[in-house]
Motif scaffolding. Structure first.
Motif, mmCIF file in Angstrom:
data_model
loop_
_atom_site.group_PDB
_atom_site.id
_atom_site.type_symbol
_atom_site.label_atom_id
_atom_site.label_comp_id
_atom_site.label_asym_id
_atom_site.label_seq_id
_atom_site.Cartn_x
_atom_site.Cartn_y
_atom_site.Cartn_z
ATOM 1 N N ARG A 1 0.238 12.948 5.261
ATOM 2 C CA ARG A 1 -0.784 12.880 4.209
ATOM 3 C C ARG A 1 -2.012 13.692 4.577
ATOM 4 N NH1 ARG A 1 -1.878 6.831 3.615
ATOM 5 N NH2 ARG A 1 -1.609 7.071 5.842
ATOM 6 N N ASN B 1 0.686 10.574 15.132
ATOM 7 C CA ASN B 1 1.462 11.411 14.214
ATOM 8 C C ASN B 1 2.412 12.317 15.001
ATOM 9 O OD1 ASN B 1 -1.627 11.847 12.535
ATOM 10 N ND2 ASN B 1 0.048 10.641 11.718
ATOM 11 N N GLY C 1 5.150 10.017 16.480
ATOM 12 C CA GLY C 1 5.811 9.240 15.429
ATOM 13 C C GLY C 1 6.503 10.099 14.395
ATOM 14 N N VAL D 1 9.065 5.145 17.167
ATOM 15 C CA VAL D 1 8.032 5.125 18.196
ATOM 16 C C VAL D 1 6.753 4.667 17.514
ATOM 17 C CG1 VAL D 1 6.679 6.548 19.778
ATOM 18 C CG2 VAL D 1 9.038 7.165 19.271
ATOM 19 N N VAL E 1 2.925 4.390 18.300
ATOM 20 C CA VAL E 1 1.949 4.786 19.312
ATOM 21 C C VAL E 1 0.723 3.879 19.195
ATOM 22 C CG1 VAL E 1 0.571 6.686 20.211
ATOM 23 C CG2 VAL E 1 2.780 7.151 19.126
ATOM 24 N N LYS F 1 -1.307 0.033 16.725
ATOM 25 C CA LYS F 1 -1.032 1.325 16.095
ATOM 26 C C LYS F 1 -2.250 2.220 16.106
ATOM 27 C CE LYS F 1 1.181 3.396 12.133
ATOM 28 N NZ LYS F 1 1.273 3.386 10.710
ATOM 29 N N MET F 2 -2.055 3.440 16.586
ATOM 30 C CA MET F 2 -3.109 4.442 16.484
ATOM 31 C C MET F 2 -3.188 4.855 15.017
ATOM 32 S SD MET F 2 -3.305 8.062 18.590
ATOM 33 C CE MET F 2 -3.608 7.350 20.187
HETATM 34 P P1 AMP Z 1 0.394 9.676 7.620
HETATM 35 O O1 AMP Z 1 0.471 10.964 6.906
HETATM 36 O O2 AMP Z 1 -0.925 9.359 8.175
HETATM 37 O O3 AMP Z 1 0.941 8.550 6.826
HETATM 38 O O4 AMP Z 1 1.382 9.797 8.871
HETATM 39 C C1 AMP Z 1 2.350 10.796 9.036
HETATM 40 C C2 AMP Z 1 3.462 10.280 9.897
HETATM 41 O O5 AMP Z 1 2.955 9.850 11.177
HETATM 42 C C3 AMP Z 1 4.195 9.079 9.297
HETATM 43 O O6 AMP Z 1 5.596 9.311 9.471
HETATM 44 C C4 AMP Z 1 3.734 7.905 10.116
HETATM 45 O O7 AMP Z 1 4.730 6.894 10.199
HETATM 46 C C5 AMP Z 1 3.468 8.561 11.488
HETATM 47 N N1 AMP Z 1 2.460 7.796 12.257
HETATM 48 C C6 AMP Z 1 1.155 7.626 11.953
HETATM 49 N N2 AMP Z 1 0.515 6.876 12.908
HETATM 50 C C7 AMP Z 1 1.464 6.549 13.836
HETATM 51 C C8 AMP Z 1 1.470 5.788 15.047
HETATM 52 N N3 AMP Z 1 0.373 5.221 15.528
HETATM 53 N N4 AMP Z 1 2.639 5.669 15.721
HETATM 54 C C9 AMP Z 1 3.771 6.248 15.260
HETATM 55 N N5 AMP Z 1 3.840 6.980 14.124
HETATM 56 C C10 AMP Z 1 2.715 7.138 13.407
#
Ligand code: AMP
Length: 332
Positions: free
Chosen positions: A10, A19, A22, A187, A189, A197-198
């Motif tokens: 996003r 990210n 993950g 994973v 993180v 969760k980060m």
């Molecule tokens: P977002 O666009 O912020 O929703 O995240 C992009 C991708 O990063 C998604 O597949 C999320 O599942 C992954 N993601 C975001 N934060 C984490 C985290 N702390 N640990 C693992 N995966 C993450």
């Protein structure tokens, strides 16, 4: 057999180590297997996260630069921006008619977000509730057959499969390919504050663009317990998880063993080691990021969206003709 893969990040800014481990690493692996990969910047999905106006355009370019700096992009993958493919939004509108509110309300991510934001039923936006419909349109618009997701997103892909089947059944035509869930090793993180969760909105991230000094001070600040031994506190667990991901295996194992032996107070030393490993991990990404120019990145996105529009326009046409919407004005 090669697959058509789709996934996204996003446009919420501040791409971070969560990210990276993950999502981005899986994207790289799927790209390396010569799949036909479509990775997009989800700027429309980001709108459910922001209150008021943000510079979505520059954040989108920033996310695209992260993809490129992580070696994702042409000629091996197609990068594009979601809103540059208006066919996706049109498809979401059409799909909306075969989706029940009851089904959308059962969505776990929806329930979590509503709870986390403390919203009452009447305050929930349609954008938030309809998130899985737009996501289905993203997936179905390129007839993707493989959607790499973590555990928390499986439900969305299952909904996409159900919506696609319901559409095909309702209109008596196999318009949509039914995508497969490609469950990745989930994973998760942790954040540098020790939370599970980060996450950008939690202010607990190490960003891929953080300079070495910030990385060091963030990692030194992880709230570990006074000394090793017994059950780990959340902060100590986070330190170990980050080291497991970012440092060489033998280094991680040494510190696991020292914890078990209760080998004195070594968390400061361990953090300094982890910090240097993270700095070394980020360095090449940052070097590649810095030489990317906005105009060339915009061109990569524009070229990707031209390719995706061609595919999506055909799918939309199939949808419209199955429904009986044949104005003849589309695609002008
Ligand atoms: P977002 O666009 O912020 O929703 O995240 C992009 C991708 O990063 C998604 O597949 C999320 O599942 C992954 N993601 C975001 N934060 C984490 C985290 N702390 N640990 C693992 N995966 C993450």
């Amino acid at each position: 057999m090669t697959k058509r893969v789709i996934s996204a990040m996003r446009a919420t800014g501040g791409v971070h180590v969560g990210n990276y481990y993950g999502a981005i690493i899986q994207f790289q692996q799927l790209q390396a297997l010569s799949n036909e990969c479509f990775y997009f910047v989800a700027d429309l999905h980001a709108l459910t996260e922001v209150a008021g106006v943000i510079d979505i355009d520059s954040v989108s370019v920033e996310v695209a630069k992260h993809y490129l700096a992580c070696l994702l992009g042409p000629p091996n993958s197609i990068l594009y921006r979601q809103s540059d493919v208006p066919e996706v939004s049109q498809m979401a509108v059409l799909l909306g008619n075969i989706v029940s509110l009851g089904r959308l309300r059962t969505c776990t991510t929806f329930k979590d977000r509503v709870r986390n934001r403390g919203l009452a039923e009447g305050e929930v936006s349609y954008g938030l509730l309809g998130y899985p419909v737009l996501m289905s349109a993203d997936i179905l618009s390129v007839r993707a057959d493989c959607v790499p997701v973590g555990q928390d997103q499986i439900q969305h892909v299952e909904m996409t499969r159900d919506f696609a089947r319901a559409f095909n059944r309702t209109f008596g035509r196999d318009v949509f390919t039914i995508p497969e869930v490609n469950l990745q090793d989930a994973v998760r993180v942790p954040g540098i504050d020790g939370s599970e969760k980060m996450g950008k909105s939690d202010g607990n991230t190490i960003r891929l663009l953080d300079d070495p000094e910030s990385v060091r001070s963030k990692i030194l600040g992880i709230p570990t317990q006074a000394e090793p031994g017994g059950d780990m506190t959340k902060g100590t667990r986070a330190l170990y998880k980050l080291m497991e991901l970012c440092s060489p295996k033998e280094i991680y194992e040494q510190y696991v063993e020292r914890y078990q032996r209760q080998d004195g107070k070594f968390f400061g030393e361990m953090k300094r080691r982890l910090a240097e490993d993270v700095v070394a991990l980020l360095q090449p990404i940052q070097d590649r990021y810095r030489v990317l120019r906005d105009d060339e990145v915009r061109e990569v996105l524009a070229s990707g969206s031209r390719t995706v529009r061609q595919i999506a326009a055909e799918v939309l046409d199939d949808m419209c003709s199955a429904i009986g919407l044949t104005s003849g004005n589309r695609g002008v």
